[in-house]
Scaffold this active site. Structure first.
Site, PDB file in Angstrom:
ATOM      1  CB  CYS A  25      11.356   5.827  13.539  1.00 16.32           C
ATOM      2  SG  CYS A  25      12.510   4.898  12.529  1.00 16.32           S
ATOM      3  N   GLY A  48       4.549   3.764  10.797  1.00  9.31           N
ATOM      4  CA  GLY A  48       3.748   4.975  10.740  1.00  9.31           C
ATOM      5  C   GLY A  48       3.331   5.448  12.110  1.00  9.31           C
ATOM      6  CB  SER A  49       0.720   7.831  13.076  1.00 11.67           C
ATOM      7  OG  SER A  49      -0.490   7.216  12.644  1.00 11.67           O
ATOM      8  CE  LYS A  80      -3.813   2.473   0.866  1.00 11.88           C
ATOM      9  NZ  LYS A  80      -3.189   3.803   1.058  1.00 11.88           N
ATOM     10  CD  GLU A 133       7.546   9.935  17.037  1.00 16.34           C
ATOM     11  OE1 GLU A 133       8.553   9.803  16.322  1.00 16.34           O
ATOM     12  OE2 GLU A 133       6.538   9.206  16.944  1.00 16.34           O
ATOM     13  CD  GLU A 152       9.726   2.178  13.219  1.00 17.13           C
ATOM     14  OE1 GLU A 152       9.774   3.430  13.237  1.00 17.13           O
ATOM     15  OE2 GLU A 152      10.394   1.476  12.450  1.00 17.13           O
ATOM     16  N   GLY A 175      -2.773   5.453  13.588  1.00 19.57           N
ATOM     17  CA  GLY A 175      -3.057   4.654  12.400  1.00 19.57           C
ATOM     18  C   GLY A 175      -2.657   3.205  12.578  1.00 19.57           C
ATOM     19  N   GLY A 176      -1.478   2.982  13.165  1.00 17.28           N
ATOM     20  CA  GLY A 176      -1.000   1.627  13.372  1.00 17.28           C
ATOM     21  C   GLY A 176      -1.865   0.863  14.350  1.00 17.28           C
TER      22      GLY A 176
END
Length: 502
Positions: free
Chosen positions: A300, A239-240, A182, A389, A263, A243-244
């Site tokens: 990251c 990603g965030s 994706k 973060e 992650e 979202g994750g």
């Protein structure tokens, strides 16, 4: 070599255009139009991946090694065009894109060597014991086998190394798993040219075309359809946290739950011990500023928090950090959304009267300027939101009153990708007290260094306890990453010629 994207999806060897489209938002250069992903495309790609698995999942290690090697060759053949479109879309400098391209091909070739060696198969053999009493023992052989089709979500901050043919894709293909990517909407042109390289390698090596598909853009329903499709057996994501976590929950709620290797973010705290601070507070401050602002802080492993003992050495460290940050000009961020989130993160700090600005700037549009704040250990522990973060070049100094408070503060951190000790030999006793805590909090613990930059080697762990990642036993970098897409199978009393050894 100039590359002009055609804007179509790659689905099992076919370049497909869909009815609706979106445009990229390059930092500079031309805007391009891209077809938008659909649920129907997800189904088509997933069914093709399942079909491909029946051949690719049972291919030899040498066949897969040749395929990965050819992907790397095809990427290198497009080097200049990749750099051009990548810098346009992301605003990253040429040197960064060139280095990231080298890391991407390096990852692919590292897995070439790894699967040729075969150690990852973890072969185990217990011979039969027909005369054992009170009951005979059968012969049992164990070998690691690929799990099936894998979904990979491209990362915003690494258009090459963590995206279309990045670490997740390389590990899955090495294991024998077809991949559906994706693509991230921040750099669809870069994703397309890398997909063209993979497509060329498929044709050259005679691999089933369903082994790789790229779906661009799409609304939330496309991501949902991908992780919930019954043909998908594992997911890789960078990603965030929000979202994750949403995708992780979807994977867990499926009729057949599947592993989600996500992650999700980290503040990567540094703990600066007293003798190291007394000896080199100035250079530590300058070094931190360089690490904090590298790539506009869009790593990251960006070390966003420094924990120090309050006092004169902490003052020197703070002044040196601020002085170094003042020399850093505005940097272009990857997307308008990331730049906006950076400003919102800074506003969170500005809204607290417990947080003192040390070096404060304003950022506009897609650019980011560095910022530095400080807070007491007690106030930090009382306000969890301050420990979250901020993706960008913002640093926080936490001043503690004693080693006991430093250890308590370390215990309060959530899971991290990295944790760092800055120490001199005279700090060893304090380091011994901290290290067990940091080991439980992070996947990688450093001494006297800065965590930005992740070596792609056998011994690397890029992961950590939640929320740094969703599976503390996994890594997304290094050869151990292949384990995410394998499962052990025991074969009992099976004729040796039938046991898969590939």
């Amino acid at each position: 070599m100039t590359f002009t994207p055609h804007g179509r999806h790659l689905i099992a060897g076919d370049w497909i255009e869909t009815e609706h489209a979106f445009v990229n938002e390059p930092a500079h250069g031309p805007v391009h139009r891209f077809s938008m992903g659909t649920v129907a495309l997800v189904d088509r790609a997933a069914e093709a991946a399942e079909e491909a698995f029946w051949s690719y999942g049972y291919s030899s290690r040498e066949e897969r090694a040749a395929f990965l090697d050819r992907i790397a060759d095809e990427i290198e053949a497009r080097a200049e065009a990749i750099t051009e479109i990548g810098t346009q879309e992301t605003g990253l400098p040429v040197a960064r894109l060139q280095g990231e391209r080298g890391r991407t091909t390096g990852q692919l070739r590292l897995f070439v060597s790894h699967i040729r060696a075969g150690d990852y198969l973890d072969r185990r053999h217990d011979p039969a014991m027909p005369d054992r009493q009170p009951a005979p023992r059968p012969e049992i052989r164990l070998v690691q086998r690929p799990v099936g089709p894998v979904a990979v979500f491209g990362a915003s901050n690494f258009p090459l190394a963590f995206s279309t043919a990045g670490g997740d894709t390389a590990a899955a293909l090495a294991a024998g798993c077809p991949v559906i990517v994706k693509g991230h909407s921040a750099h669809p042109g870069t994703a397309e040219i890398i997909a063209e390289a993979v497509h060329a390698a498929i044709a050259a090596c005679g691999v089933h075309p369903g082994v790789f598909s790229l779906i661009q853009g799409g609304r939330r329903d496309v991501g949902t359809a991908l992780v919930t499709h019954p043909r998908i057996k594992a997911v890789g994501f960078t990603g965030s946290l929000a979202g994750g976590r949403a995708l992780f929950d979807l994977c867990a709620q499926r009729p057949e739950p599947i592993p989600f290797f996500g992650e999700l973010g980290s503040v990567n705290p540094m703990f600066l011990l007293p003798n190291a601070m007394a000896a080199r507070a100035d250079s530590l401050g300058a070094g931190w500023a360089a690490s904090l602002t590298m790539g506009a802080g869009q790593f990251c492993t960006n070390p966003g928090i420094a924990v120090v003992l309050d006092g004169a050495d902490a003052d020197r460290f703070t002044e040196a950090t601020a002085a170094a940050l003042a020399k850093v000009g505005p940097q272009v961020m990857l997307t308008e959304g990331i730049a906006r989130a950076y400003r919102e993160g800074q506003a969170r700090f500005q809204s607290r009267n417990t947080v003192r600005p040390v070096y404060e700037t304003t950022s506009d549009g897609r650019s980011a300027n560095p910022n530095l704040y400080e807070i007491s250990g007690a106030h930090f522990l009382a306000d969890h939101a301050i420990s979250e973060e901020v993706f960008g070049p913002l640093g926080l100094i936490v001043r503690v009153s004693s080693m006991e408070e430093m250890i308590s503060l370390a215990m309060a951190f959530d899971g991290q990708l990295t944790a760092t000790l800055h120490m001199d030999p005279e700090d060893t006793a304090d380091a011994r007290r901290l290290l067990p805590v940091l080991e439980r909090k992070a996947g990688r613990v450093l001494a006297n260094g800065f965590p930005t930059g992740v070596e792609v080697v056998d011994s690397m762990v890029h992961g950590g306890p939640y929320p740094a990642s969703t599976n503390f036993g996994a890594t997304s970098v290094g050869t151990m990453a292949i384990r995410r897409f394998l499962r052990p199978v025991s074969f009992q009393n099976m004729p040796a010629g039938l046991v898969p050894e590939t």
